[in-house]
Write a protein that holds these residues in place. Structure first.
Motif, PDB file in Angstrom:
ATOM      1  N   GLU A  66     -12.202 -10.739   3.585  1.00 38.91           N
ATOM      2  CA  GLU A  66     -11.315 -11.645   4.332  1.00 38.91           C
ATOM      3  C   GLU A  66     -10.452 -12.477   3.388  1.00 38.91           C
ATOM      4  OE1 GLU A  66     -13.801 -13.926   6.916  1.00 38.91           O
ATOM      5  OE2 GLU A  66     -13.936 -12.336   8.416  1.00 38.91           O
ATOM      6  N   GLU A  67     -11.086 -12.961   2.323  1.00 38.35           N
ATOM      7  CA  GLU A  67     -10.346 -13.767   1.345  1.00 38.35           C
ATOM      8  C   GLU A  67      -9.248 -12.946   0.675  1.00 38.35           C
ATOM      9  OE1 GLU A  67     -13.131 -15.547  -1.355  1.00 38.35           O
ATOM     10  OE2 GLU A  67     -13.889 -16.905   0.181  1.00 38.35           O
ATOM     11  N   ASP A  68      -9.554 -11.680   0.333  1.00 40.81           N
ATOM     12  CA  ASP A  68      -8.548 -10.797  -0.288  1.00 40.81           C
ATOM     13  C   ASP A  68      -7.353 -10.593   0.651  1.00 40.81           C
ATOM     14  OD1 ASP A  68     -10.047 -10.563  -2.521  1.00 40.81           O
ATOM     15  OD2 ASP A  68     -10.903  -8.591  -2.020  1.00 40.81           O
ATOM     16  N   PHE A  69      -7.676 -10.348   1.937  1.00 35.28           N
ATOM     17  CA  PHE A  69      -6.613 -10.114   2.935  1.00 35.28           C
ATOM     18  C   PHE A  69      -5.708 -11.343   3.050  1.00 35.28           C
ATOM     19  CE2 PHE A  69      -5.174 -10.489   7.357  1.00 35.28           C
ATOM     20  CZ  PHE A  69      -4.390  -9.355   7.437  1.00 35.28           C
ATOM     21  N   LEU A  70      -6.324 -12.513   3.167  1.00 34.23           N
ATOM     22  CA  LEU A  70      -5.553 -13.746   3.303  1.00 34.23           C
ATOM     23  C   LEU A  70      -4.692 -14.008   2.059  1.00 34.23           C
ATOM     24  CD1 LEU A  70      -8.188 -16.101   4.990  1.00 34.23           C
ATOM     25  CD2 LEU A  70      -6.056 -15.251   6.020  1.00 34.23           C
ATOM     26  N   TYR A  71      -5.241 -13.700   0.882  1.00 36.04           N
ATOM     27  CA  TYR A  71      -4.491 -13.914  -0.355  1.00 36.04           C
ATOM     28  C   TYR A  71      -3.260 -13.015  -0.399  1.00 36.04           C
ATOM     29  CZ  TYR A  71      -3.384 -14.242  -5.299  1.00 36.04           C
ATOM     30  OH  TYR A  71      -2.724 -14.441  -6.481  1.00 36.04           O
ATOM     31  N   GLN A  72      -3.468 -11.726   0.038  1.00 37.14           N
ATOM     32  CA  GLN A  72      -2.333 -10.785   0.052  1.00 37.14           C
ATOM     33  C   GLN A  72      -1.239 -11.280   1.008  1.00 37.14           C
ATOM     34  OE1 GLN A  72      -3.957  -6.976   1.021  1.00 37.14           O
ATOM     35  NE2 GLN A  72      -4.583  -6.549  -1.100  1.00 37.14           N
ATOM     36  N   GLU A  73      -1.671 -11.710   2.191  1.00 35.85           N
ATOM     37  CA  GLU A  73      -0.729 -12.219   3.197  1.00 35.85           C
ATOM     38  C   GLU A  73       0.064 -13.399   2.641  1.00 35.85           C
ATOM     39  OE1 GLU A  73      -0.406 -11.479   6.957  1.00 35.85           O
ATOM     40  OE2 GLU A  73      -0.774  -9.652   5.800  1.00 35.85           O
ATOM     41  N   TRP A  74      -0.676 -14.299   1.994  1.00 36.48           N
ATOM     42  CA  TRP A  74      -0.040 -15.497   1.429  1.00 36.48           C
ATOM     43  C   TRP A  74       0.955 -15.110   0.340  1.00 36.48           C
ATOM     44  CZ3 TRP A  74       1.444 -20.186   1.933  1.00 36.48           C
ATOM     45  CH2 TRP A  74       1.787 -20.951   0.815  1.00 36.48           C
ATOM     46  N   SER A  75       0.572 -14.134  -0.486  1.00 37.20           N
ATOM     47  CA  SER A  75       1.454 -13.708  -1.576  1.00 37.20           C
ATOM     48  C   SER A  75       2.760 -13.147  -1.020  1.00 37.20           C
ATOM     49  CB  SER A  75       0.779 -12.620  -2.416  1.00 37.20           C
ATOM     50  OG  SER A  75      -0.370 -13.125  -3.006  1.00 37.20           O
ATOM     51  N   GLU A  76       2.629 -12.296   0.025  1.00 37.91           N
ATOM     52  CA  GLU A  76       3.835 -11.706   0.621  1.00 37.91           C
ATOM     53  C   GLU A  76       4.725 -12.785   1.238  1.00 37.91           C
ATOM     54  OE1 GLU A  76       2.665  -8.579   3.255  1.00 37.91           O
ATOM     55  OE2 GLU A  76       1.725  -7.467   1.607  1.00 37.91           O
ATOM     56  N   PHE A  77       4.108 -13.745   1.929  1.00 33.84           N
ATOM     57  CA  PHE A  77       4.858 -14.845   2.536  1.00 33.84           C
ATOM     58  C   PHE A  77       5.590 -15.663   1.447  1.00 33.84           C
ATOM     59  CE2 PHE A  77       4.847 -19.370   3.791  1.00 33.84           C
ATOM     60  CZ  PHE A  77       5.694 -19.295   4.876  1.00 33.84           C
ATOM     61  N   ALA A  78       4.871 -15.924   0.360  1.00 29.59           N
ATOM     62  CA  ALA A  78       5.454 -16.702  -0.737  1.00 29.59           C
ATOM     63  C   ALA A  78       6.641 -15.971  -1.345  1.00 29.59           C
ATOM     64  CB  ALA A  78       4.387 -16.955  -1.798  1.00 29.59           C
ATOM     65  N   LYS A  79       6.514 -14.610  -1.473  1.00 32.65           N
ATOM     66  CA  LYS A  79       7.630 -13.830  -2.019  1.00 32.65           C
ATOM     67  C   LYS A  79       8.873 -13.972  -1.137  1.00 32.65           C
ATOM     68  CE  LYS A  79       5.124 -10.129  -4.304  1.00 32.65           C
ATOM     69  NZ  LYS A  79       4.640  -8.758  -4.089  1.00 32.65           N
ATOM     70  N   ASP A  80       8.652 -13.850   0.212  1.00 33.90           N
ATOM     71  CA  ASP A  80       9.780 -13.980   1.161  1.00 33.90           C
ATOM     72  C   ASP A  80      10.461 -15.325   1.013  1.00 33.90           C
ATOM     73  OD1 ASP A  80       9.262 -11.516   2.089  1.00 33.90           O
ATOM     74  OD2 ASP A  80       8.185 -12.152   3.919  1.00 33.90           O
ATOM     75  N   VAL A  81       9.657 -16.375   0.960  1.00 35.09           N
ATOM     76  CA  VAL A  81      10.204 -17.733   0.834  1.00 35.09           C
ATOM     77  C   VAL A  81      11.001 -17.852  -0.460  1.00 35.09           C
ATOM     78  CG1 VAL A  81       9.595 -20.172   0.504  1.00 35.09           C
ATOM     79  CG2 VAL A  81       8.432 -18.817   2.248  1.00 35.09           C
ATOM     80  N   ASP A  82      10.453 -17.334  -1.557  1.00 37.77           N
ATOM     81  CA  ASP A  82      11.127 -17.408  -2.863  1.00 37.77           C
ATOM     82  C   ASP A  82      12.475 -16.692  -2.811  1.00 37.77           C
ATOM     83  OD1 ASP A  82       9.117 -18.871  -3.863  1.00 37.77           O
ATOM     84  OD2 ASP A  82       8.113 -17.215  -4.929  1.00 37.77           O
TER      85      ASP A  82
END
Lengths: 164, 98
Positions: B70-86
């Motif tokens: 679950e933690e891995d999944f959430l981290y991946q999601e967060w990373s993708e979201f952060a990339k979009d924002v950047d």
């Protein structure tokens, strides 16, 4: 050595009981003889798988017996005390003491280290090498203790008029 | 006295070892059997305890594995979201710069 069944155990007991009882009696006395004999044979039973025949079965049994006696004396804090104090021996000795009393007094006047070696050598007929295995000390130390024990007992007995 | 003389004197003169109690070997054997029965009882009492401990350990480990996934999944999601924002921020910066 298999002592897995009752019959095996009884054969084992009959083969070694005299040695076990003899050594315990000389080292600890009569009061705890039965209890300690039982303890020795129970330990021999528990540890029978550890015995792989490197040493003679009798040496192995003597070793368990010796360690049991030492443990008992240590618990009762009599490790290095002679069974009878030498002064008490001298004072209590009277002319009509029999050879039996003199022999017992001579043995009991030794401290435990020397008495153990003397009993194993003179009364149980073990060789110096076997004694060193039983007690776990070098052969040279066994010889030295034997010599000391012989001198002390000879001096004591000759002083009381016992001659060879 | 030499060794042989002393040995002879002690052997012939010292007290004899008291005789053993009648049936001592049978009494010792009974004691050995009693001790063996006790240790067997302990063994059979020990098995359910070990099994229960193993089950608890395995369930704890499985829970940890699920949590890690679950933690891995959430981290991946967060990373993708952060990339979009950047990337949005970069485009805004470029537009403003013009």
């Amino acid at each position: 050595m298999g002592i897995g069944t009752k019959n095996d155990f009884i054969l084992f007991y009959e083969a070694h009981a005299a040695k076990v009882r003899g050594l315990l009696f000389r080292l600890v006395g009569e009061a705890f003889l039965s209890d300690l004999t039982q303890e020795v044979f129970m330990k021999a039973w528990e540890n029978r798988k550890k015995f792989k025949g490197e040493s003679e079965a009798s040496t192995w049994v003597y070793r368990i017996t010796y360690n049991t006696a030492i443990d008992h004396l240590r618990k009762n804090k009599k490790r290095n005390e002679p069974l009878i104090e030498e002064t008490a021996v001298t004072e209590s000795l009277e002319k009509d003491h029999s050879n039996r009393q003199l022999a017992d007094m001579a043995l009991n006047s030794l401290d435990l280290d020397h008495r153990s070696v003397a009993v194993l050598f003179y009364l149980q007929d073990l060789a110096v090498k076997e004694i060193s295995e039983v007690i776990g000390i070098p052969e040279g130390t066994v010889k030295s203790r034997l010599n000391h024990a012989r001198l002390k007992m000879s001096e004591f007995l000759e002083g009381k008029g016992v001659s060879a | 006295m030499n060794n042989d003389e002393l040995k002879s004197f002690l052997k012939t003169s010292s007290s004899e070892v008291p005789p053993s109690l009648l049936g001592e070997e049978n009494a010792i054997w009974r004691k050995i059997e009693t001790e063996r029965t006790k240790s067997r009882r302990w063994f059979w009492a020990f098995i359910p305890l070990v099994t229960a401990s193993a089950v608890v350990l395995i369930s704890i480990q499985q829970t940890r594995q699920v949590q890690n996934a679950e933690e891995d999944f959430l981290y991946q999601e967060w990373s993708e979201f952060a990339k979009d924002v950047d990337s949005d921020v970069d485009i805004d910066t470029v537009v403003l710069g013009k």
